[in-house]
Design a protein around this motif. Structure first.
Motif, PDB file in Angstrom:
ATOM      1  N   MET A 193       0.014  27.466  67.632  1.00  0.00           N
ATOM      2  CA  MET A 193      -0.363  28.314  69.139  1.00  0.00           C
ATOM      3  C   MET A 193       0.355  29.816  67.998  1.00  0.00           C
ATOM      4  SD  MET A 193      -1.936  26.688  71.279  1.00  0.00           S
ATOM      5  CE  MET A 193      -1.376  27.329  72.634  1.00  0.00           C
ATOM      6  N   LEU A 194       1.026  29.685  66.368  1.00  0.00           N
ATOM      7  CA  LEU A 194       1.084  30.969  66.068  1.00  0.00           C
ATOM      8  C   LEU A 194       0.094  31.440  65.070  1.00  0.00           C
ATOM      9  CD1 LEU A 194       4.328  30.760  64.448  1.00  0.00           C
ATOM     10  CD2 LEU A 194       3.188  32.459  66.233  1.00  0.00           C
ATOM     11  N   LYS A 195      -1.082  30.490  64.834  1.00  0.00           N
ATOM     12  CA  LYS A 195      -2.379  31.440  63.853  1.00  0.00           C
ATOM     13  C   LYS A 195      -3.230  29.894  63.188  1.00  0.00           C
ATOM     14  CE  LYS A 195      -3.960  34.470  60.292  1.00  0.00           C
ATOM     15  NZ  LYS A 195      -2.837  35.978  59.386  1.00  0.00           N
ATOM     16  N   VAL A 196      -3.085  28.723  64.454  1.00  0.00           N
ATOM     17  CA  VAL A 196      -4.376  27.397  64.604  1.00  0.00           C
ATOM     18  C   VAL A 196      -4.004  26.496  63.360  1.00  0.00           C
ATOM     19  CG1 VAL A 196      -6.609  27.056  63.681  1.00  0.00           C
ATOM     20  CG2 VAL A 196      -5.520  29.154  65.358  1.00  0.00           C
ATOM     21  N   TRP A 197      -3.873  27.231  61.434  1.00  0.00           N
ATOM     22  CA  TRP A 197      -4.336  25.848  60.443  1.00  0.00           C
ATOM     23  C   TRP A 197      -2.888  25.317  60.185  1.00  0.00           C
ATOM     24  CZ3 TRP A 197      -0.080  26.486  56.646  1.00  0.00           C
ATOM     25  CH2 TRP A 197       0.511  27.329  56.824  1.00  0.00           C
ATOM     26  N   PRO A 198      -1.423  25.322  61.078  1.00  0.00           N
ATOM     27  CA  PRO A 198      -0.955  24.460  60.875  1.00  0.00           C
ATOM     28  C   PRO A 198      -1.079  22.880  61.346  1.00  0.00           C
ATOM     29  CG  PRO A 198       0.216  26.302  61.323  1.00  0.00           C
ATOM     30  CD  PRO A 198      -1.313  26.699  60.841  1.00  0.00           C
ATOM     31  N   ALA A 199      -1.507  23.145  62.339  1.00  0.00           N
ATOM     32  CA  ALA A 199      -2.225  21.661  63.129  1.00  0.00           C
ATOM     33  C   ALA A 199      -2.668  20.536  62.019  1.00  0.00           C
ATOM     34  CB  ALA A 199      -3.377  22.280  63.770  1.00  0.00           C
ATOM     35  N   LEU A 200      -3.235  21.199  60.689  1.00  0.00           N
ATOM     36  CA  LEU A 200      -3.234  20.609  59.405  1.00  0.00           C
ATOM     37  C   LEU A 200      -2.014  19.898  59.096  1.00  0.00           C
ATOM     38  CD1 LEU A 200      -6.260  23.114  57.610  1.00  0.00           C
ATOM     39  CD2 LEU A 200      -6.516  21.091  58.906  1.00  0.00           C
ATOM     40  N   LEU A 201      -0.916  19.937  59.271  1.00  0.00           N
ATOM     41  CA  LEU A 201      -0.354  19.621  58.723  1.00  0.00           C
ATOM     42  C   LEU A 201       0.264  17.575  59.510  1.00  0.00           C
ATOM     43  CD1 LEU A 201       3.100  21.478  59.495  1.00  0.00           C
ATOM     44  CD2 LEU A 201       1.338  21.822  57.838  1.00  0.00           C
ATOM     45  N   LEU A 202      -0.344  17.726  60.078  1.00  0.00           N
ATOM     46  CA  LEU A 202      -0.318  16.151  60.451  1.00  0.00           C
ATOM     47  C   LEU A 202      -1.202  15.478  60.144  1.00  0.00           C
ATOM     48  CD1 LEU A 202      -0.518  17.065  65.171  1.00  0.00           C
ATOM     49  CD2 LEU A 202       1.744  16.819  63.413  1.00  0.00           C
ATOM     50  N   VAL A 203      -2.734  15.989  59.552  1.00  0.00           N
ATOM     51  CA  VAL A 203      -3.184  15.211  58.274  1.00  0.00           C
ATOM     52  C   VAL A 203      -3.000  13.962  57.922  1.00  0.00           C
ATOM     53  CG1 VAL A 203      -5.069  15.260  56.948  1.00  0.00           C
ATOM     54  CG2 VAL A 203      -5.689  16.427  57.951  1.00  0.00           C
TER      55      VAL A 203
ATOM     56  N   ARG B  47      -1.372   3.619  51.437  1.00  0.00           N
ATOM     57  CA  ARG B  47       0.144   3.840  50.928  1.00  0.00           C
ATOM     58  C   ARG B  47       0.403   5.533  51.293  1.00  0.00           C
ATOM     59  NH1 ARG B  47       1.959   3.392  44.628  1.00  0.00           N
ATOM     60  NH2 ARG B  47       0.643   5.436  44.954  1.00  0.00           N
ATOM     61  N   PHE B  48       1.810   5.683  52.282  1.00  0.00           N
ATOM     62  CA  PHE B  48       2.193   7.350  52.875  1.00  0.00           C
ATOM     63  C   PHE B  48       3.601   7.018  52.384  1.00  0.00           C
ATOM     64  CE2 PHE B  48      -1.139   6.155  55.806  1.00  0.00           C
ATOM     65  CZ  PHE B  48      -1.813   7.035  55.644  1.00  0.00           C
ATOM     66  N   LEU B  49       3.207   8.005  51.228  1.00  0.00           N
ATOM     67  CA  LEU B  49       5.018   8.565  50.411  1.00  0.00           C
ATOM     68  C   LEU B  49       5.731   8.968  51.181  1.00  0.00           C
ATOM     69  CD1 LEU B  49       3.485   7.542  46.948  1.00  0.00           C
ATOM     70  CD2 LEU B  49       4.915   5.562  48.869  1.00  0.00           C
ATOM     71  N   ALA B  50       6.923   9.104  51.032  1.00  0.00           N
ATOM     72  CA  ALA B  50       7.453  10.555  51.426  1.00  0.00           C
ATOM     73  C   ALA B  50       6.887  11.853  51.457  1.00  0.00           C
ATOM     74  CB  ALA B  50       8.851  10.447  50.923  1.00  0.00           C
ATOM     75  N   HIS B  51       6.431  11.732  49.973  1.00  0.00           N
ATOM     76  CA  HIS B  51       5.581  13.511  49.701  1.00  0.00           C
ATOM     77  C   HIS B  51       4.136  13.498  50.297  1.00  0.00           C
ATOM     78  CE1 HIS B  51       3.358  11.514  46.639  1.00  0.00           C
ATOM     79  NE2 HIS B  51       4.926  10.776  46.557  1.00  0.00           N
ATOM     80  N   THR B  52       3.331  11.866  50.958  1.00  0.00           N
ATOM     81  CA  THR B  52       2.114  12.586  51.884  1.00  0.00           C
ATOM     82  C   THR B  52       1.758  13.583  52.203  1.00  0.00           C
ATOM     83  OG1 THR B  52       1.937   9.755  51.000  1.00  0.00           O
ATOM     84  CG2 THR B  52       0.882  11.777  52.510  1.00  0.00           C
ATOM     85  N   VAL B  53       3.017  13.609  53.536  1.00  0.00           N
ATOM     86  CA  VAL B  53       2.653  15.131  54.572  1.00  0.00           C
ATOM     87  C   VAL B  53       2.520  16.358  53.769  1.00  0.00           C
ATOM     88  CG1 VAL B  53       3.405  15.810  56.497  1.00  0.00           C
ATOM     89  CG2 VAL B  53       4.054  13.235  56.557  1.00  0.00           C
TER      90      VAL B  53
END
Length: 410
Positions: free
Chosen positions: A169-179, A283-289
């Motif tokens: 809601m500040l600048k759109v792109w952080p929504a990609l964190l959820l990928v 495989r989702f590891l600790a650093h995958t996000v």
């Protein structure tokens, strides 16, 4: 001096942060003059103008340069927290504090067991490479929110979801964190937060989503990947123009719509690749996000019609978070991003007149910077795929194999 865990306090790292940030403050306060055009004018002219409008309880509805989600108003209004300073000085201080928060989070996380201070070093080195532009835009504030979101994600997925939604809601792109998040709690918290903030702004401030109509008529910005077509075409009789349009310097004229459409198609392909990766990843590891967010923002930044210099601080922040995790393999693309930051400050602001003039130096700087972003995008995407999709399963131990081959009955 050692801490509670016996690790020595990283004085060189903290000292490097302090010295480089002092340098940035001297530049934005004009104690030292940075070469090229004055990058701080956006704060004193554009941001302060928006501030005066936002204080009245409405968004700048008649200003087509307002192209941000509604929570951006909080960043623009934040200098009001320092009423003893005039607006421009207060904004620089708030940007500095956001930088300090991001550094503090990376430093704290990097000293925890199983983590690394590589990420904090990336932040310390990468931010000053971009010059005073970093403290003259609110992107460093958004990036601090993103750093907090990813570092919180492993233990507190709901907190990550809330912060990712607030960042979006500040600048759109952080929504990609959820990928790269495999936890439904993060997605649920993000959806609830985004919906709540959207409703709050829509009810309380007129024009909260007017920004969505201000993007349609944009051209191709002179620093983008697609702009290289017109930089070269100008030497072969292309009859377009370079104009200040929608808050950035863009190419306008024949075939610009075609190149802009091609950029949108590349972005769509990037989205398609991310979707395919998400469906095939096992495989989702600790650093995958962190890795997935870095890849996603790299892809969308590189293929965008606009690559403003301040966008690079997003990539520096994400690269830094990746390298906090010892298992992350994003060291090479992170290095490419840092190198691209150096060429970014050369093309803007130092030699921006050469870029606008499409001369040999300007084109060369853009080819190198954008080439590094393309290389970083491809390399990071390949590493993410190899780490989560096509990884080699760990071989079974010989004793386990022998037991598995024994008959069930004798």
């Amino acid at each position: 001096m050692t801490g509670a865990r016996g690790a020595r306090f990283p004085y060189p790292l903290v000292g490097a942060w302090g010295l480089t940030r002092l340098m940035l403050l001297l530049f934005v306060f004009k104690v030292w003059i940075f070469p090229g055009p004055d990058v701080t004018s956006d704060v004193s002219v554009i941001y302060q103008g928006w501030y005066e409008v936002l204080r009245t309880g409405t968004f700048p509805l008649d200003d087509v340069t307002w192209q941000y989600p509604p929570a951006a108003a909080l960043a623009i209004l934040s200098p009001g927290l320092l009423p003893f300073l005039e607006y421009t000085s207060a904004f620089f201080v708030m940007a500095f504090l956001a930088d300090l928060v991001a550094f503090g989070l990376l430093l704290y996380a990097g000293r925890r067991p199983g983590k690394s201070l590589r990420g904090a070093w990336v932040w310390v080195v990468g931010v000053p490479l971009l010059g005073p532009t970093v403290y003259s835009r609110y992107d460093v504030m958004v990036t601090a929110v993103v750093v907090a979101a990813i570092l919180a994600g492993a233990r507190h997925p709901r907190v990550m979801g809330v912060l990712a939604a607030f960042g979006a809601m500040l600048k759109v792109w952080p929504a990609l964190l959820l990928v790269g998040s495999a936890k439904r709690r993060a997605w649920g918290a993000a959806a609830a937060t985004a919906a709540g903030l959207a409703l709050l702004f829509a009810v309380s401030m007129p024009g909260a989503f007017a920004f969505m109509t201000f993007q349609r008529d944009r051209g191709t910005e002179v620093e983008s990947l697609g702009s290289l077509v017109f930089h070269i075409a100008r030497h072969h009789g292309w009859e377009g123009q370079v104009l200040l349009n929608y808050g950035s310097v863009e190419f306008l004229g024949p075939y610009v719509d075609l190149v802009s459409t091609a950029a949108l198609l590349l972005t769509a392909l990037a989205f398609g690749w991310l979707l395919m990766w998400r469906l095939l990843a096992t495989r989702f590891l600790a650093h995958t996000v962190a890795d997935a967010a870095f890849v996603a923002v790299l892809l969308f930044t590189t293929t965008s019609r606009v690559i403003s210099p301040q966008y690079m601080v997003w990539l520096v922040g994400l690269a830094a978070v990746c390298l906090v995790f010892r298992g992350s393999r994003m060291g090479l693309p992170a290095g490419m991003v840092l190198t691209a930051c150096f060429f970014t400050v050369l093309e803007f602001p130092v030699y921006f007149a050469n870029v606008v003039g499409s001369d040999g130096l300007g084109i060369t700087l853009l080819v190198i910077r954008n080439g590094l972003l393309v290389a970083a995008s491809v390399t990071a995407a390949a590493l993410l795929w190899r780490d989560t999709v096509s990884y080699a399963p760990q071989a079974e131990l010989p004793a386990q194999t022998a037991r598995a081959q024994e008959p069930l009955s004798s």
